[in-house]
Every structure is written in C-alpha cells, then in structure tokens.
Design a protein around this motif. Sequence first.
Motif, PDB file in Angstrom:
ATOM      1  N   GLY A   1       0.804  -1.213   0.000  1.00 43.65           N
ATOM      2  CA  GLY A   1       0.000   0.000   0.000  1.00 43.65           C
ATOM      3  C   GLY A   1       0.833   1.257   0.000  1.00 43.65           C
ATOM      4  N   GLU A   2       2.162   1.124   0.168  1.00 46.50           N
ATOM      5  CA  GLU A   2       3.041   2.282   0.105  1.00 46.50           C
ATOM      6  C   GLU A   2       3.248   2.699  -1.347  1.00 46.50           C
ATOM      7  OE1 GLU A   2       6.692   1.666   2.132  1.00 46.50           O
ATOM      8  OE2 GLU A   2       5.745   1.421   4.095  1.00 46.50           O
ATOM      9  N   PRO A   3       3.621   3.968  -1.577  1.00 48.23           N
ATOM     10  CA  PRO A   3       3.837   4.425  -2.953  1.00 48.23           C
ATOM     11  C   PRO A   3       4.951   3.646  -3.641  1.00 48.23           C
ATOM     12  CG  PRO A   3       3.713   6.288  -1.432  1.00 48.23           C
ATOM     13  CD  PRO A   3       3.785   5.054  -0.588  1.00 48.23           C
ATOM     14  N   ALA A   4       4.904   3.628  -4.964  1.00 48.78           N
ATOM     15  CA  ALA A   4       5.937   2.957  -5.748  1.00 48.78           C
ATOM     16  C   ALA A   4       7.288   3.640  -5.536  1.00 48.78           C
ATOM     17  CB  ALA A   4       5.565   2.970  -7.225  1.00 48.78           C
ATOM     18  N   VAL A   5       8.327   2.825  -5.432  1.00 50.32           N
ATOM     19  CA  VAL A   5       9.714   3.308  -5.363  1.00 50.32           C
ATOM     20  C   VAL A   5      10.501   2.468  -6.355  1.00 50.32           C
ATOM     21  CG1 VAL A   5      11.748   3.664  -3.927  1.00 50.32           C
ATOM     22  CG2 VAL A   5       9.457   3.940  -2.931  1.00 50.32           C
TER      23      VAL A   5
ATOM     24  N   ASP B   1      11.148  -1.444  -5.872  1.00 53.81           N
ATOM     25  CA  ASP B   1      10.253  -2.314  -6.636  1.00 53.81           C
ATOM     26  C   ASP B   1      11.036  -3.227  -7.579  1.00 53.81           C
ATOM     27  OD1 ASP B   1       8.245  -0.993  -5.349  1.00 53.81           O
ATOM     28  OD2 ASP B   1       7.629   0.212  -7.064  1.00 53.81           O
TER      29      ASP B   1
ATOM     30  N   ARG C   1      11.248  -2.570   3.159  1.00 50.68           N
ATOM     31  CA  ARG C   1      10.009  -1.797   3.092  1.00 50.68           C
ATOM     32  C   ARG C   1       9.020  -2.431   4.066  1.00 50.68           C
ATOM     33  NH1 ARG C   1       7.779  -1.658  -2.655  1.00 50.68           N
ATOM     34  NH2 ARG C   1       7.697   0.590  -2.763  1.00 50.68           N
TER      35      ARG C   1
ATOM     36  N   ASN D   1      -5.752  -1.508  -6.238  1.00 46.27           N
ATOM     37  CA  ASN D   1      -4.547  -0.830  -6.728  1.00 46.27           C
ATOM     38  C   ASN D   1      -4.049  -1.548  -7.977  1.00 46.27           C
ATOM     39  OD1 ASN D   1      -2.086   0.469  -7.136  1.00 46.27           O
ATOM     40  ND2 ASN D   1      -1.640   0.622  -4.948  1.00 46.27           N
TER      41      ASN D   1
ATOM     42  N   GLU E   1      -2.605  -0.532 -10.603  1.00 41.57           N
ATOM     43  CA  GLU E   1      -1.284  -0.116 -11.078  1.00 41.57           C
ATOM     44  C   GLU E   1      -0.178  -0.934 -10.423  1.00 41.57           C
ATOM     45  OE1 GLU E   1      -3.535   1.892  -9.739  1.00 41.57           O
ATOM     46  OE2 GLU E   1      -4.232   3.123 -11.437  1.00 41.57           O
ATOM     47  N   ARG E   2      -0.363  -1.247  -9.141  1.00 45.60           N
ATOM     48  CA  ARG E   2       0.646  -2.015  -8.414  1.00 45.60           C
ATOM     49  C   ARG E   2       0.727  -3.441  -8.964  1.00 45.60           C
ATOM     50  NH1 ARG E   2       4.570  -0.679  -6.871  1.00 45.60           N
ATOM     51  NH2 ARG E   2       5.596  -1.178  -4.944  1.00 45.60           N
TER      52      ARG E   2
END
Length: 254
Positions: free
Chosen positions: A71-75, A79, A121, A162, A164-165
């Motif tokens: 649920g954290e933003p993409a990095v 990733d 993460r 989500n 996109e994830r």
Amino acid sequence: MVTIPASGSEASNSCVISNDEEHLKCSINTDLNRPAIAFLDPELTFSLPACQTAAGVTDMIAHIMERLFSGEPAVGVTDNIACGLVRAAREAAPKVMENPDDYDARAEIMWVGTLAHNALRDGDWTCRGLEHELSALDTKITHGAGLAVIFPAWMRYVWRSNPERFLAFAQGVFDVEPVDETDEATEDAITFAIDELQRFFVGLGMPRTLGDLGLAPDEVDSWIGTLRQNKGERFGELRPLTMDDARAIYLSAF
C-alpha cells in the motif's frame, strides 16, 4: 546457521509463537530477534526434502510480495529489487527440485530468502495473517504450503484496489507487455500474472486449493474467531479487510 531457507530469520526482526492447544499463532517483531551475524552454507540444504524446499521458496516469495503490495507508494529501486528477487527464485527453484545438490541454485535461493525479509520496506502481512489460522489449526500444514493457496486467492480478491501495483508486478516478474487503459486489458494482464504465479507454486508441488490441504468449507467460520482475536475487526494495508472479506477469500480458495 540456516538449514531451511524460508523464514529470513537470518536477517529479520520477526518470529512467530504458536499456541497449539488454542490453535493460535502470533508474530513478535523486535530488533532483539535480529542476529548480529549469520552463516549461510548452501551445502547444509542439499538434504532438505523437496516439499520443504518448495514451501520455503513460496514463503520467501510471499515475504517479497507482502512488501511489494504494502500500500506504500511505488519506489523504482525498491520495486525492481523485489521483482528481481521473485524472478531469481523462479529461475533457481526448478533447478534445485531437479538436482538438490546444485550448489549455485541453492545459494541463489538462500540469498533470496535473506533479502526477502530484511525490512527494506514495510509490509501488508494480510496473507500471513490469513494463513496462520490454517497452520495453527493443523500443525501438519506447512506455512509455505498454506501461503501458496492463500496468496493467489487474496490477489484475485483485492487487485482492483490498486491495479497499477499489480500491473507493475505482472510486468516486472512475468514480462507482461504494457496494456492500454481499458478495464478488460488490465484485468487480463493481472489475471495472467496471478495464474502464472499459482502455476509456479503448483509446479513445485505446492497445493492449489484449501481442499488439497485436507480442509473443508464448513470449517471456515471456526477460523474467523481466532483471526479476529489476532487481527481485530479490520486488518491489512493495501485493502483493509473485514471478517466478511476474510471469509470470502477463504471460500474462494476451495
């Protein structure tokens, strides 16, 4: 000395305590658990039974995905590390299953297991919570075997929270081509990746359904009580689940 590459205990701050009488499992995370030094010798894993090798690979991939779908933003860097670790495990595992004395493949798996669970993460840990009810109920159920069933079922249930994830996972691990913006194309790509992941687990000898573990749908309600005791009424980060959601995921896994 690590003899079963799976839990990542050589690098993590986590442990699990089981109460077999009450069929409960709970996690305890503290840096007091984290080793100051660990020795990894692939030769110590040559004699590991195939089922435990497969369950270990499944467990370490689950560690990676719990963080990838946190649920954290993409990095980008993080990733790519996660997807690369899953790809490495998928490449090495069949070699080990065919030749248990393959030193290089065993070494790859040991290194993946270490990097999979080292707090790069924060994680979601929903699937581990769902699975703990199974292996707490029946100690003959290996944690990795339970995850092989639960994780794909959870992914199918929550991916729309989500997309996109999940597309990033499909592209980073399974080389799925970029898709257009239509709902159908997105669903096809994500479904393909989830199916491929489950096919990989099953190809290692892991179960496909909860029925394969000797469980029955009429047992599900009995798991909800201890799940609520461990997790509360809602749990999870990427998509918080209610007990009704948990029940639906369990039932979908038969």
